[in-house]
Design an enzyme around this catalytic site. Structure first.
Site, PDB file in Angstrom:
ATOM      1  N   SER A   1       0.429  -1.007  -0.322  1.00 39.27           N
ATOM      2  CA  SER A   1      -0.400  -0.029   0.107  1.00 39.27           C
ATOM      3  C   SER A   1       0.945   1.499  -0.187  1.00 39.27           C
ATOM      4  O   SER A   1       0.585   2.110  -0.578  1.00 39.27           O
ATOM      5  CB  SER A   1      -1.094  -0.212   1.537  1.00 39.27           C
ATOM      6  OG  SER A   1      -2.054  -0.729   0.614  1.00 39.27           O
TER       7      SER A   1
ATOM      8  N   THR B   1      -2.070   4.430   2.260  1.00 37.33           N
ATOM      9  CA  THR B   1      -2.731   4.942   1.714  1.00 37.33           C
ATOM     10  C   THR B   1      -2.674   6.488   2.422  1.00 37.33           C
ATOM     11  O   THR B   1      -2.463   7.496   0.975  1.00 37.33           O
ATOM     12  CB  THR B   1      -3.737   4.382   1.447  1.00 37.33           C
ATOM     13  OG1 THR B   1      -3.405   3.013   1.225  1.00 37.33           O
ATOM     14  CG2 THR B   1      -4.689   4.447   0.167  1.00 37.33           C
TER      15      THR B   1
ATOM     16  N   ASP C   1      -8.528  -4.304   2.837  1.00 41.03           N
ATOM     17  CA  ASP C   1      -8.077  -4.822   3.118  1.00 41.03           C
ATOM     18  C   ASP C   1      -7.136  -5.943   4.072  1.00 41.03           C
ATOM     19  O   ASP C   1      -6.926  -6.821   3.632  1.00 41.03           O
ATOM     20  CB  ASP C   1      -6.241  -3.669   2.453  1.00 41.03           C
ATOM     21  CG  ASP C   1      -4.807  -4.218   1.836  1.00 41.03           C
ATOM     22  OD1 ASP C   1      -5.046  -5.079   1.511  1.00 41.03           O
ATOM     23  OD2 ASP C   1      -4.232  -4.510   3.247  1.00 41.03           O
TER      24      ASP C   1
END
EC number: 3.1.3.1
Length: 425
Positions: A54, A107, A237
């Site tokens: 990520s 993120t 996720d």
């Protein structure tokens, strides 16, 4: 908008569940059905691998360059790539991030800061204040709270000194001062999984992703120079890493509710580009052929909690019948004695402990997902990220720039172009 770790199978199954159980298409699918969105496939590779993590994935969007897995906008030779939210801040726009995991996670960080290591979350918490982002909401109290940080630094006081209002629970979203920047930290660690939150009253003092998204938009929408916002469904996720189907579907649907909040605003505004995608696939889950495939898949509606909750509440003093009763209470199916004893052996230390990225308590996720698979016809290729091409959708002015196949780095430059921000930093 980033549904972190969303394989195409996750998108498909969430829509299938929504149609079969809730009686409606998802908001994402409705954008396609009503021909409102442009659509493409995206290559998600990093500089170091065909399968990204990520941090590198967000850096591709955020910095415009592919970097090695694990780093945030720092190239293989130490190059520092200026993150896009800093670029927009320099042009006078407001900028924010909301997430269902820690706000310091990879993120949101990839759009905001430079760091050689994604794990530097205590330092990332301080960096956000330095750059003055306007709305930051999610979990992660342990990175701001002096009582929980190793260095005992009170990072909340740093934000207060810079004029931030600190939000701590869901009700605080209703009393936001629009003249001040916002730091909303609603829990230690990540926010709860959506299905656990919906069945646990004490978890409902935490906001949903859609509620945070609406509040962030309301806070920034009247700014004369405009605003940028990243919305991350981070626990999609985490649930894929755990092969946890109820967690996965319900958090994808929570992300879909955030899509509705964004599109409702964008339709009225008429001047907002909405990008909806994922940073990479994870575990590639999907439905499996069989005579009772539909009925078996629909049985997921009987699951009351995540596998994380179910497995955390099994103890090594359970007998076979107690374990079978607990599983039936929560998933409405019956394990065989052999399956129940297999699971119990794990708790008695007779089975090898499972690893996994977010498996802090080393729960037997894989074993249990295999038991579920026999009853719900959902399979998984792994418990980790995958390198498949992913879904990319755009709505609003600038969406005509979308080509049928894109690299993840292309989004960086598309965002700048759509906002008429020159890349001359």
């Amino acid at each position: 908008m980033i549904s972190d770790g969303m394989s195409n199978g996750t998108l498909s199954m969430a829509n299938l569940y929504s149609k079969n159980i809730l009686g409606r298409e998802t908001n994402w699918m409705n954008l396609y059905l009503e021909n409102k969105a442009s659509r493409a496939l995206m290559d998600t590779a990093s500089a170091s691998s065909i399968v990204t993590d990520s941090a590198a994935a967000s850096s591709s969007f955020g910095g415009g360059f592919r970097v090695n897995n694990g780093s945030l906008n720092v190239g293989p030779n130490g190059e520092q790539h200026l993150p896009i939210w800093q670029k927009f801040k320099k042009k006078g726009k407001k900028a924010g991030c909301v997430t269902s995991v820690t706000i310091t996670h990879a993120t949101p960080a990839g759009f905001c800061i430079n760091s050689e290591k994604r794990s530097a979350e205590p330092e990332i918490a301080e960096m956000y204040a330095q750059f003055g982002f306007d709305v930051m909401m999610g979990g992660g109290d342990e990175f701001f709270n002096a009582d929980k940080r190793k260095d005992k630094k009170d990072v909340y006081s740093t934000y207060k000194a810079k004029g931030y209002q600190i939000l701590k629970n869901r009700s605080d979203l209703k009393n936001i001062d629009k003249t001040k920047p916002v730091l909303g930290i609603f829990t230690t660690g990540a926010l709860p999984y959506s299905i656990d939150r919906s069945h646990t009253p004490e978890l409902q003092n935490t906001p949903t992703l859609a509620e945070m998204t609406k509040a962030a938009i309301d806070q920034m929408k009247d700014h004369k120079e405009g605003f940028v916002l990243q919305v991350e469904g981070g626990k999609v996720d985490w649930s894929a890493h755990a092969n946890d189907i109820a967690a996965l579907i319900h958090d994808q649907l929570a992300f879909d509710e955030a899509i509705k909040a964004v599109i409702d605003f964008a339709e009225k505004d008429g001047n907002t580009l909405v990008i909806i995608t994922t940073d990479h696939g994870n575990a590639n889950p999907g439905t499996i052929y069989g005579n009772s495939a539909t009925q078996n898949f629909n049985s997921i509606a009987n699951y009351k909690f995540t596998n994380e909750y179910l497995l955390n509440n099994i103890h090594n003093d359970f007998n076979t019948q107690q374990l079978k009763d607990w599983v039936f209470e929560n998933n409405q199916f019956s394990l065989s004695d052999e399956e129940a004893n297999h699971l119990l052996n794990f708790y008695k230390g007779l089975e090898k402990e499972e690893e996994g990225l977010y498996n802090y308590k080393k729960l037997p996720y894989k074993i249990y997902s295999e038991f579920q698979k026999k009853r719900n016809n959902v399979g998984w290729i792994s418990m980790d990220h995958s390198g498949d091409y992913v879904e990319l959708a755009m709505y609003g002015p600038g969406s005509d720039q979308l080509k049928p196949f894109m690299k993840n780095t292309d989004l960086h430059y598309l965002m700048l172009k759509a906002a008429e921000v020159e890349n001359n930093f």
